[in-house]
Enzyme design. Structure first.
Site, PDB file in Angstrom:
ATOM      1  N   ASP A   1       0.796  -1.224   0.000  1.00  0.00           N
ATOM      2  CA  ASP A   1       0.000   0.000   0.000  1.00  0.00           C
ATOM      3  C   ASP A   1       0.832   1.279   0.000  1.00  0.00           C
ATOM      4  OD1 ASP A   1      -2.987   1.097   1.873  1.00  0.00           O
ATOM      5  OD2 ASP A   1      -2.368   1.335  -0.222  1.00  0.00           O
TER       6      ASP A   1
ATOM      7  N   LYS B   1      -8.150  -1.392   3.223  1.00  0.00           N
ATOM      8  CA  LYS B   1      -7.511  -0.068   3.353  1.00  0.00           C
ATOM      9  C   LYS B   1      -7.548   0.400   4.815  1.00  0.00           C
ATOM     10  CE  LYS B   1      -6.408   2.100   0.084  1.00  0.00           C
ATOM     11  NZ  LYS B   1      -5.102   2.259  -0.623  1.00  0.00           N
TER      12      LYS B   1
ATOM     13  N   LYS C   1      -8.227  14.028  -3.394  1.00  0.00           N
ATOM     14  CA  LYS C   1      -8.781  13.548  -2.127  1.00  0.00           C
ATOM     15  C   LYS C   1      -8.699  14.637  -1.073  1.00  0.00           C
ATOM     16  CE  LYS C   1      -6.119  11.358   0.593  1.00  0.00           C
ATOM     17  NZ  LYS C   1      -5.025  10.461   0.192  1.00  0.00           N
TER      18      LYS C   1
ATOM     19  N   LYS D   1       2.508   2.027   3.386  1.00  0.00           N
ATOM     20  CA  LYS D   1       1.744   2.204   4.629  1.00  0.00           C
ATOM     21  C   LYS D   1       1.909   1.031   5.584  1.00  0.00           C
ATOM     22  CE  LYS D   1      -2.512   4.491   2.876  1.00  0.00           C
ATOM     23  NZ  LYS D   1      -2.388   4.199   1.455  1.00  0.00           N
TER      24      LYS D   1
HETATM   25  N1  LIG Z   1      -2.511   7.980  -3.662  1.00  0.00           N
HETATM   26  C1  LIG Z   1      -2.913   6.911  -4.331  1.00  0.00           C
HETATM   27  O1  LIG Z   1      -3.353   6.986  -5.473  1.00  0.00           O
HETATM   28  C2  LIG Z   1      -2.808   5.579  -3.647  1.00  0.00           C
HETATM   29  C3  LIG Z   1      -2.220   5.476  -2.394  1.00  0.00           C
HETATM   30  C4  LIG Z   1      -2.117   4.223  -1.805  1.00  0.00           C
HETATM   31  C5  LIG Z   1      -2.593   3.112  -2.465  1.00  0.00           C
HETATM   32  N2  LIG Z   1      -3.182   3.259  -3.688  1.00  0.00           N
HETATM   33  C6  LIG Z   1      -3.696   2.057  -4.323  1.00  0.00           C
HETATM   34  O2  LIG Z   1      -3.204   1.968  -5.658  1.00  0.00           O
HETATM   35  C7  LIG Z   1      -4.166   1.266  -6.447  1.00  0.00           C
HETATM   36  C8  LIG Z   1      -4.406   2.043  -7.729  1.00  0.00           C
HETATM   37  O3  LIG Z   1      -4.897   3.307  -7.426  1.00  0.00           O
HETATM   38  P1  LIG Z   1      -5.539   4.137  -8.647  1.00  0.00           P
HETATM   39  O4  LIG Z   1      -5.973   5.439  -8.109  1.00  0.00           O
HETATM   40  O5  LIG Z   1      -4.627   4.092  -9.821  1.00  0.00           O
HETATM   41  O6  LIG Z   1      -6.827   3.231  -8.941  1.00  0.00           O
HETATM   42  P2  LIG Z   1      -7.610   3.048 -10.313  1.00  0.00           P
HETATM   43  O7  LIG Z   1      -8.885   2.395  -9.946  1.00  0.00           O
HETATM   44  O8  LIG Z   1      -7.626   4.298 -11.092  1.00  0.00           O
HETATM   45  O9  LIG Z   1      -6.705   2.020 -11.136  1.00  0.00           O
HETATM   46  C9  LIG Z   1      -6.750   0.638 -10.869  1.00  0.00           C
HETATM   47  C10 LIG Z   1      -6.675  -0.059 -12.223  1.00  0.00           C
HETATM   48  O10 LIG Z   1      -6.549  -1.456 -11.985  1.00  0.00           O
HETATM   49  C11 LIG Z   1      -7.315  -2.128 -12.974  1.00  0.00           C
HETATM   50  N3  LIG Z   1      -7.516  -3.485 -12.466  1.00  0.00           N
HETATM   51  C12 LIG Z   1      -8.374  -3.920 -11.517  1.00  0.00           C
HETATM   52  N4  LIG Z   1      -8.205  -5.242 -11.331  1.00  0.00           N
HETATM   53  C13 LIG Z   1      -7.193  -5.641 -12.151  1.00  0.00           C
HETATM   54  C14 LIG Z   1      -6.527  -6.868 -12.410  1.00  0.00           C
HETATM   55  N5  LIG Z   1      -6.888  -7.978 -11.770  1.00  0.00           N
HETATM   56  N6  LIG Z   1      -5.519  -6.894 -13.311  1.00  0.00           N
HETATM   57  C15 LIG Z   1      -5.142  -5.765 -13.955  1.00  0.00           C
HETATM   58  N7  LIG Z   1      -5.745  -4.563 -13.775  1.00  0.00           N
HETATM   59  C16 LIG Z   1      -6.754  -4.510 -12.876  1.00  0.00           C
HETATM   60  C17 LIG Z   1      -8.538  -1.276 -13.154  1.00  0.00           C
HETATM   61  O11 LIG Z   1      -9.158  -1.511 -14.406  1.00  0.00           O
HETATM   62  C18 LIG Z   1      -7.935   0.142 -13.074  1.00  0.00           C
HETATM   63  O12 LIG Z   1      -7.585   0.592 -14.360  1.00  0.00           O
HETATM   64  C19 LIG Z   1      -5.410   1.118  -5.582  1.00  0.00           C
HETATM   65  O13 LIG Z   1      -5.434  -0.180  -5.002  1.00  0.00           O
HETATM   66  C20 LIG Z   1      -5.187   2.127  -4.479  1.00  0.00           C
HETATM   67  O14 LIG Z   1      -5.833   1.790  -3.258  1.00  0.00           O
HETATM   68  C21 LIG Z   1      -3.307   4.451  -4.298  1.00  0.00           C
HETATM   69  O1  LIG Z   2      -1.831   7.251   1.440  1.00  0.00           O
HETATM   70  P1  LIG Z   2      -3.027   7.864   2.110  1.00  0.00           P
HETATM   71  O2  LIG Z   2      -3.347   9.258   1.613  1.00  0.00           O
HETATM   72  O3  LIG Z   2      -2.974   7.776   3.593  1.00  0.00           O
HETATM   73  O4  LIG Z   2      -4.257   6.902   1.743  1.00  0.00           O
HETATM   74  C1  LIG Z   2      -5.065   7.098   0.630  1.00  0.00           C
HETATM   75  C2  LIG Z   2      -6.454   7.037   1.166  1.00  0.00           C
HETATM   76  O5  LIG Z   2      -6.621   8.167   1.986  1.00  0.00           O
HETATM   77  C3  LIG Z   2      -7.439   7.059   0.031  1.00  0.00           C
HETATM   78  O6  LIG Z   2      -8.741   6.984   0.565  1.00  0.00           O
HETATM   79  C4  LIG Z   2      -7.179   5.880  -0.877  1.00  0.00           C
HETATM   80  O7  LIG Z   2      -8.076   5.931  -1.914  1.00  0.00           O
HETATM   81  C5  LIG Z   2      -5.806   5.932  -1.454  1.00  0.00           C
HETATM   82  O8  LIG Z   2      -5.600   4.735  -2.173  1.00  0.00           O
HETATM   83  C6  LIG Z   2      -4.764   6.038  -0.389  1.00  0.00           C
HETATM   84  O9  LIG Z   2      -4.638   4.795   0.245  1.00  0.00           O
END
Ligand SMILES: NC(=O)c1ccc[n+]([C@@H]2O[C@H](COP(=O)([O-])OP(=O)(O)OC[C@H]3O[C@@H](n4cnc5c(N)ncnc54)[C@H](O)[C@@H]3O)[C@@H](O)[C@H]2O)c1
Ligand SMILES: O=P([O-])([O-])O[C@@H]1[C@@H](O)[C@H](O)[C@@H](O)[C@H](O)[C@@H]1O
Length: 542
Positions: free
Chosen positions: A334, A383, A424, A498
């Site tokens: 994460d 999460k 966010k 995280k």
């Molecule tokens: N700040 C952040 O953006 C942040 C922080 C921490 C964690 N994350 C994690 O990162 C991940 C991606 O975030 P995001 O904002 O890009 O999300 P998003 O939903 O925009 O992108 C996720 C992508 O994964 C694809 N997907 C889903 N299942 C799949 C699979 N089995 N194989 C291949 N592709 C698949 C979806 O079609 C989508 O395009 C999430 O799990 C999110 O919780 C994001």
């Molecule tokens: O990294 P961070 O800002 O604590 O955590 C974020 C969360 O606040 C948000 O809800 C989630 O969508 C993102 O994937 C990310 O995990």
């Protein structure tokens, strides 16, 4: 164009050239410094260093009094100086993070500038600890001033501009359309990278509907047949990695999961508790094996580092067991991008200042697809766990403020509000007891542009994980032993994560400063340098 036209499937980017305008070249000859020491030797291909690791062993005597004994262990480190041609394959490439990091690397490599309401903006790597921060190399003996160098220059690391990018997505959208869907970047920047991204089409992926929110189904039009784990899925992913490597003339590939957050998998004895049981469960198509674990197994068997940027328990015990058996690198979980990153610094400050934190209320709302997926309770629970455990080590380390088992109240709330998109809103309240019954209340309103904060972490994770494949060690006391790699679980990555995954039985460190210190000082040790010390005795004892 057919979405999976062979030539375009997982179409890559990058021509192995780092002549971006904002960043230094990556060839070893551009190394910024050498270490002058009898313990450090440079050859054309390697840096060899002898490093004395000093710790303090603490025991208790018969009277129950602590006894602190300084210890020294001498290691031989070896760093391969040759910067390889590296591919970054993202699972979830068509998502907000995947499209943003891809566009960002193109923009940096081409040195793009684009118009915004606030005037022109140039490509940069802000938010990357490797590309955007510095470390203290030492002190000038004449001026007494600190000499700081770019973090990226402490070891011969790959330059993100040189990364060749590909990946998988259950959505068939090409990266240009997906970038529009993500609605993260300025139109004037998108217009300049649209052509390249339009040529990039994610490879089909595996999709087991029960693991992500049902509201994701409408994206799922780019699938490898089969809706539960199978060795065929493992082998297909392995072949995808081999094909990508061969088509792009790569020396190695790093895979990252930036796909949707999955629900937790139940840990079931006989199914995913050991490597052999997990492989058998995959062969039998067990319902409890998630897509992310299938990707992890495929990467482990392909000896390709795999990093989990989402909070689910991808690395079930069987996956960790398999990684250790194969000496393959894994890391997670994460990305730590905004609200939690702030928390892991602020809580460290408050508790180490002797201020008794008694409650943390962390609320956020966001409107991107990640938020949509997290609006489903089982995915939110993954999460909630990763966002809640981040203070445990700091609390447990302070027995003056907290009795055993005592900890602050801590609540995490995430709401899906489409209107705010990727921007966010994080609202936090930190409530603490201070001197003589007083209280301190800290309220934070933090707008986190999530993908713009996470994308640099994706880069850092790839660059550090790749660097770790070129570092080996042995005990100096065993000169005839073979050099070997670090433990398969790359806890050195924790600064970007995280819920840091650590080798079984080892402690989890969440305090942000300690995590950065570990990364900094391990890399310093690899060139024979002492840990960064803020003692500055040279400025106090004269
Ligand atoms: N700040 C952040 O953006 C942040 C922080 C921490 C964690 N994350 C994690 O990162 C991940 C991606 O975030 P995001 O904002 O890009 O999300 P998003 O939903 O925009 O992108 C996720 C992508 O994964 C694809 N997907 C889903 N299942 C799949 C699979 N089995 N194989 C291949 N592709 C698949 C979806 O079609 C989508 O395009 C999430 O799990 C999110 O919780 C994001
Ligand atoms: O990294 P961070 O800002 O604590 O955590 C974020 C969360 O606040 C948000 O809800 C989630 O969508 C993102 O994937 C990310 O995990």
């Amino acid at each position: 164009m057919a979405p999976h036209a062979e030539a375009d499937a997982g179409a890559a980017y990058g021509n192995g050239n780092s002549n971006g305008t904002n960043n230094s070249a990556s060839s070893p000859s551009s190394e910024l410094f050498t270490v002058s020491s009898p313990n450090v030797t440079y050859t054309d291909n390697e840096i060899l260093s002898k490093y004395t690791y000093r710790t303090t062993s603490v025991t208790k005597d018969a009277a129950g009094k602590y006894v602190a004994t300084p210890k020294e262990t001498v290691y031989d480190f070896k760093v391969d100086r040759k910067v390889p041609k590296v591919g970054m394959m993202l699972v979830g490439w068509g998502g907000n993070n995947g499209t943003t990091v891809t566009a960002g690397i193109i923009a940096n490599r081409r040195g793009l500038v684009w118009e915004t309401r606030e005037g022109p903006r140039a490509a940069n790597y802000y938010g990357s600890v490797i590309m955007g921060s510095t470390m203290k190399l030492g002190t000038d003996p004449v001026t007494k001033q600190e000499v700081n160098i770019p973090f990226h220059d402490v070891l011969p690391m790959v330059h993100p501009n040189d990364l060749v990018i590909g990946g998988w997505d259950i959505s068939s959208m090409n990266l240009a359309e997906a970038m529009d869907r993500a609605a993260v970047l300025e139109p004037t920047l998108k217009a300049q990278v649209k052509k390249e991204l339009a040529q990039m089409v994610p490879l089909p992926s595996i999709y087991y509907p029960d693991f992500i929110a049902a509201n994701q189904e409408d994206r799922a039009d780019n699938l490898i047949p089969g809706n539960k784990a199978s060795m065929a899925h493992v082998e297909k992913i392995r072949q995808d990695i081999r094909d990508f490597k061969q088509q792009n003339g790569l020396d190695k590939v790093i895979v990252q999961w930036t796909a949707n957050t999955e629900r937790y998998a139940d840990i079931i004895p006989g199914v995913n508790d050991t490597a052999d049981n997990l492989l058998k469960a995959i062969e039998q198509g067990h319902e409890e094996v998630s897509p992310s674990t299938v990707f992890a197994v495929a990467c482990i068997l392909e000896n390709t580092p795999f990093i989990n940027g989402s909070p689910q328990n991808t690395f079930v015990p069987g996956a960790i067991d398999l990684a250790s058996r194969h000496g393959a690198f894994i890391g997670g979980d994460d990305f730590k991008s905004g609200q939690t990153k702030m928390k892991s610094a602020l809580v460290d400050f408050l508790i180490n200042a002797g201020i008794k934190l008694t409650s943390i209320a962390s609320y956020n709302h966001l409107g991107n697809n990640d938020g949509k997926n997290l609006s489903s309770q089982r995915q939110f629970r993954s999460k909630e766990i990763s966002k809640s455990n981040v203070v445990d080590d700091m609390v447990e380390a302070n027995s003056v403020l907290y009795k055993k088992g005592e900890h602050p109240d801590h609540t995490v709330v995430i709401k899906y509000m489409p209107a705010v998109g990727d921007n966010k809103r994080a609202l936090d309240e930190y409530y603490a007891e201070i001197f003589l019954g007083g209280h301190q209340t800290i309220s934070i309103f933090n707008v986190c542009e999530d993908s713009l904060l996470a994308s640099p972490l994706i880069i850092d994770l790839v660059v550090v994980a790749e660097m770790m494949t070129r570092i080996s060690w042995k005990l100096s006391a065993q000169p005839d032993s073979e050099y070997k790699g670090f433990h398969s679980v790359l806890s050195i990555l924790s600064y970007m994560l995280k819920a840091p995954l650590t080798p079984p039985g080892t402690p989890v460190v969440n305090a942000l400063a300690k995590q950065r210190g570990a990364l900094t000082n391990i890399f310093r040790a690899c060139v024979g340098l002492e840990p960064e010390s803020d003692m500055t005795l040279e400025h106090k004892l004269f």
